[in-house]
Design an enzyme around this catalytic site. Structure first.
Site, PDB file in Angstrom:
ATOM      1  CG  ASN A 119     129.832  -3.710  77.270  1.00 53.18           C
ATOM      2  OD1 ASN A 119     128.841  -4.048  76.624  1.00 53.18           O
ATOM      3  ND2 ASN A 119     130.993  -4.308  77.141  1.00 53.18           N
ATOM      4  CD  GLU A 214     129.111 -12.629  69.401  1.00 54.41           C
ATOM      5  OE1 GLU A 214     130.193 -12.368  69.962  1.00 54.41           O
ATOM      6  OE2 GLU A 214     129.043 -13.225  68.317  1.00 54.41           O
ATOM      7  CB  CYS A 248     132.906  -8.306  75.972  1.00 49.00           C
ATOM      8  SG  CYS A 248     133.046  -7.828  74.247  1.00 49.00           S
TER       9      CYS A 248
HETATM   10  P1  NAD Z   1     123.533  -9.158  81.071  1.00 47.52           P
HETATM   11  O1  NAD Z   1     123.675 -10.576  80.665  1.00 47.52           O
HETATM   12  O2  NAD Z   1     123.268  -8.839  82.491  1.00 47.52           O
HETATM   13  O3  NAD Z   1     122.369  -8.422  80.243  1.00 47.52           O
HETATM   14  C1  NAD Z   1     122.276  -8.476  78.833  1.00 47.52           C
HETATM   15  C2  NAD Z   1     120.837  -8.328  78.401  1.00 47.52           C
HETATM   16  O4  NAD Z   1     120.071  -9.398  78.948  1.00 47.52           O
HETATM   17  C3  NAD Z   1     120.165  -7.027  78.863  1.00 47.52           C
HETATM   18  O5  NAD Z   1     119.410  -6.521  77.777  1.00 47.52           O
HETATM   19  C4  NAD Z   1     119.261  -7.479  80.004  1.00 47.52           C
HETATM   20  O6  NAD Z   1     118.079  -6.711  80.103  1.00 47.52           O
HETATM   21  C5  NAD Z   1     118.920  -8.901  79.639  1.00 47.52           C
HETATM   22  N1  NAD Z   1     118.692  -9.743  80.836  1.00 47.52           N
HETATM   23  C6  NAD Z   1     119.273  -9.615  82.051  1.00 47.52           C
HETATM   24  N2  NAD Z   1     118.824 -10.567  82.890  1.00 47.52           N
HETATM   25  C7  NAD Z   1     117.950 -11.320  82.186  1.00 47.52           C
HETATM   26  C8  NAD Z   1     117.139 -12.460  82.500  1.00 47.52           C
HETATM   27  N3  NAD Z   1     117.148 -13.012  83.715  1.00 47.52           N
HETATM   28  N4  NAD Z   1     116.345 -12.967  81.533  1.00 47.52           N
HETATM   29  C9  NAD Z   1     116.328 -12.425  80.299  1.00 47.52           C
HETATM   30  N5  NAD Z   1     117.062 -11.342  79.952  1.00 47.52           N
HETATM   31  C10 NAD Z   1     117.873 -10.798  80.868  1.00 47.52           C
HETATM   32  O7  NAD Z   1     124.877  -8.480  80.538  1.00 47.52           O
HETATM   33  P2  NAD Z   1     125.374  -7.007  80.768  1.00 47.52           P
HETATM   34  O8  NAD Z   1     125.663  -6.828  82.236  1.00 47.52           O
HETATM   35  O9  NAD Z   1     124.500  -6.042  80.075  1.00 47.52           O
HETATM   36  O10 NAD Z   1     126.753  -7.037  79.969  1.00 47.52           O
HETATM   37  C11 NAD Z   1     127.917  -7.500  80.528  1.00 47.52           C
HETATM   38  C12 NAD Z   1     128.308  -8.870  80.004  1.00 47.52           C
HETATM   39  O11 NAD Z   1     128.178  -8.913  78.598  1.00 47.52           O
HETATM   40  C13 NAD Z   1     129.734  -9.200  80.288  1.00 47.52           C
HETATM   41  O12 NAD Z   1     129.843 -10.547  80.695  1.00 47.52           O
HETATM   42  C14 NAD Z   1     130.437  -9.005  78.958  1.00 47.52           C
HETATM   43  O13 NAD Z   1     131.607  -9.748  78.791  1.00 47.52           O
HETATM   44  C15 NAD Z   1     129.371  -9.434  78.014  1.00 47.52           C
HETATM   45  N6  NAD Z   1     129.569  -8.822  76.715  1.00 47.52           N
HETATM   46  C16 NAD Z   1     129.899  -9.614  75.678  1.00 47.52           C
HETATM   47  C17 NAD Z   1     130.144  -9.028  74.446  1.00 47.52           C
HETATM   48  C18 NAD Z   1     130.515  -9.844  73.255  1.00 47.52           C
HETATM   49  O14 NAD Z   1     130.536  -9.270  72.177  1.00 47.52           O
HETATM   50  N7  NAD Z   1     130.817 -11.104  73.379  1.00 47.52           N
HETATM   51  C19 NAD Z   1     130.018  -7.653  74.296  1.00 47.52           C
HETATM   52  C20 NAD Z   1     129.652  -6.896  75.404  1.00 47.52           C
HETATM   53  C21 NAD Z   1     129.413  -7.485  76.614  1.00 47.52           C
END
Ligand code: NAD
Length: 460
Positions: A119, A214, A248
């Site tokens: 995002n 995070e 987020c």
């Molecule tokens: P996601 O958890 O789907 O993916 C994040 C990362 O994890 C990506 O690099 C992805 O390739 C990897 N990943 C996905 N599935 C995996 C698996 N099974 N095993 C290992 N790695 C895996 O998250 P997203 O859709 O990219 O982002 C959205 C989420 O992130 C939302 O819930 C949002 O709130 C959160 N977010 C949090 C913050 C924060 O600062 N706290 C910031 C941005 C987004």
């Protein structure tokens, strides 16, 4: 596209371990040089970063500068404070330790892994990386494959400006993540969803690797009657609809005092027109949904409650208008999971106790927003709720203050970063106690006979 061969991952880590062992990254001047190098690299590639974010999210250039390239400010902050952060801190000792001196030495952890989301795909990789560099680590970075253009740009920048034995990018999706997670790291810094966060933590547990998670969640936004309505609606509309709600810490849902609900809805409608014109689809300042999958998920929420503003969507463009939904029930799907898109449900309350009870009945959110000038109400909400952070009378801006640690609590995450907190996250605090030789009191040594009264006195 620079794609690291996944079979090469063990080699990259091995090379980084060897580089770390040379002790080069422990030199504070080296770290400052690398931070300057990173800043320069970002400035040099500004245009490619803007274009990549346009391609991935239709992100307006102003938003890219405000929320992605602005990470340069964090580099300046780290450079400015690094000499100070790296100094051993003197620790107090009690009178019975009068011959000792105590200090805390921050030391780098080693080779760390940073996994990012899509995002804010640039900022959420570079910001933790600044902490990793400042603290003297080597790092492997895995950007999100879903924001593929930004992932490519990050890979190019790092490959061009840094030795892979120091900083390296591994591009790819779940398979790449899994390959990385099969290896041992000294810290894993993950930004993403709660479900994947659990997978990361389970993988880290195998090696007892410490993690920073995070994560996300449903961040409530309470609106009381004691407000400046015009400022409130603008600040909510901005924080919710920037990046088309894919933030987020965007307000996930509104908890509104019943007596002000109508005025608030009218005000939000006015502010949205002010921001994006009569038809936000034509606005150059409004982003798009990252993927078809997320678009479909979001469009499903439009079936809940009663759409009072927006609701229009165009699948071919992955466009969803800024949308307000009234009369939702807590059982509706829009109130069951993190929305992470431009849809804002409204729930009314008559007494603040109801709003607080609702927040406390759910997992602890990443952010909590309160619009109210009433000091007693502010105090009550702060005392009676728990969340990663709180922002009063504004939204999202808390993320921009380097002196405030940023992170979740409970389901919204573990650990925090930004500013000094980033340095601390990627450092081990080594406690060092030093005695001197000018005296050696024997009260603690055997034989113990006759020493108990003195020990009891010391303990008392
Ligand atoms: P996601 O958890 O789907 O993916 C994040 C990362 O994890 C990506 O690099 C992805 O390739 C990897 N990943 C996905 N599935 C995996 C698996 N099974 N095993 C290992 N790695 C895996 O998250 P997203 O859709 O990219 O982002 C959205 C989420 O992130 C939302 O819930 C949002 O709130 C959160 N977010 C949090 C913050 C924060 O600062 N706290 C910031 C941005 C987004």
């Amino acid at each position: 596209m620079i794609t690291t061969e996944l079979s090469n991952i063990s080699n990259i880590i091995q090379n980084q371990r060897e580089f770390f062992q040379t002790g080069k990254t422990k030199d504070v001047n080296f770290r400052i040089e690398q931070l300057k190098n990173l800043k320069q690299a970002i400035i040099e590639h500004e245009q490619s970063i803007v274009e990549a974010l346009k391609a991935d999210l239709h992100k307006p250039e102003v938003e890219t500068y405000l929320t992605e390239i602005s990470v340069i400010k964090d580099i300046d902050y780290a450079i400015k404070h690094l000499q100070n952060w790296t100094k051993p801190q003197k620790a107090a000792v009690s009178w019975d330790f009068f011959s000792y001196s105590a200090k805390i030495y921050p030391e780098p952890l080693g080779v760390v892994l940073i996994i990012g989301p899509w995002n804010y795909p640039f900022q959420l990789i570079i910001s933790p990386l600044i902490g990793a560099i400042a603290a003297g680590n080597c790092a492997i970075i895995k950007p999100s494959e879903i924001a593929s253009h930004t992932s490519d740009v990050i890979a190019k920048i790092i490959a061009k400006h840094f030795d892979p034995a120091y900083l390296a990018v591994v591009e790819g999706g779940v398979e790449a993540s899994q390959k990385l997670l099969a290896e041992k790291f000294d810290h894993i810094f993950f930004t993403g969803g709660t479900a994947v966060g659990k997978i990361i933590m389970a993988a880290a547990a195998k090696y007892l690797t410490p993690v920073t998670l995070e994560l996300g969640g449903k961040s409530p936004c309470i609106v009381d009657t004691d407000i400046n309505l015009e400022h409130t609606v603008r600040r909510i509309s901005w924080g919710k609809f920037i990046n088309a709600g894919q933030t987020c810490i965007a307000p996930d849902y509104l908890l509104v005092n019943k007596t002000i609900k109508k005025d608030l809805i009218d005000g939000l409608e006015k502010s949205l027109k002010e921001f994006y014109g009569e038809n936000p689809a034509n606005s150059p300042d409004y982003a798009r949904i990252i993927s078809q999958k997320h678009f479909d998920r979001l469009v499903n929420f439009l079936k809940d409650g009663e759409v009072v503003i927006g609701g229009e969507n165009q699948p071919s463009e992955r466009y969803i208008a800024p949308t307000l939904i009234d009369n939702v029930s807590l059982e509706d799907s829009v109130m069951q999971e993190e929305i992470f898109g431009p849809i804002l449900p409204i729930i009314e309350y008559t007494d603040i106790a109801e709003a607080i009870a609702l927040i406390n009945s759910r997992p602890k959110p990443l952010a909590l927003y309160l619009f109210s000038q009433d000091k007693n109400l502010q105090k009550r909400v702060l005392q009676e709720t728990s969340s990663g952070g709180v922002c009063i009378n504004d939204t999202v801006m808390q993320v921009g203050v380097s002196s405030l640690p940023f992170g979740g609590v409970g389901d919204s995450g573990i650990g925090n970063y930004h500013g000094k907190a980033s340095f601390d996250t990627f450092s081990h605090k080594k406690s060092v106690l030093q005695n001197s030789f000018w005296l050696d009191l024997k009260w603690r040594y055997a034989p113990y006979q006759g020493k108990l009264p003195l020990i009891k006195k010391l303990l008392g």
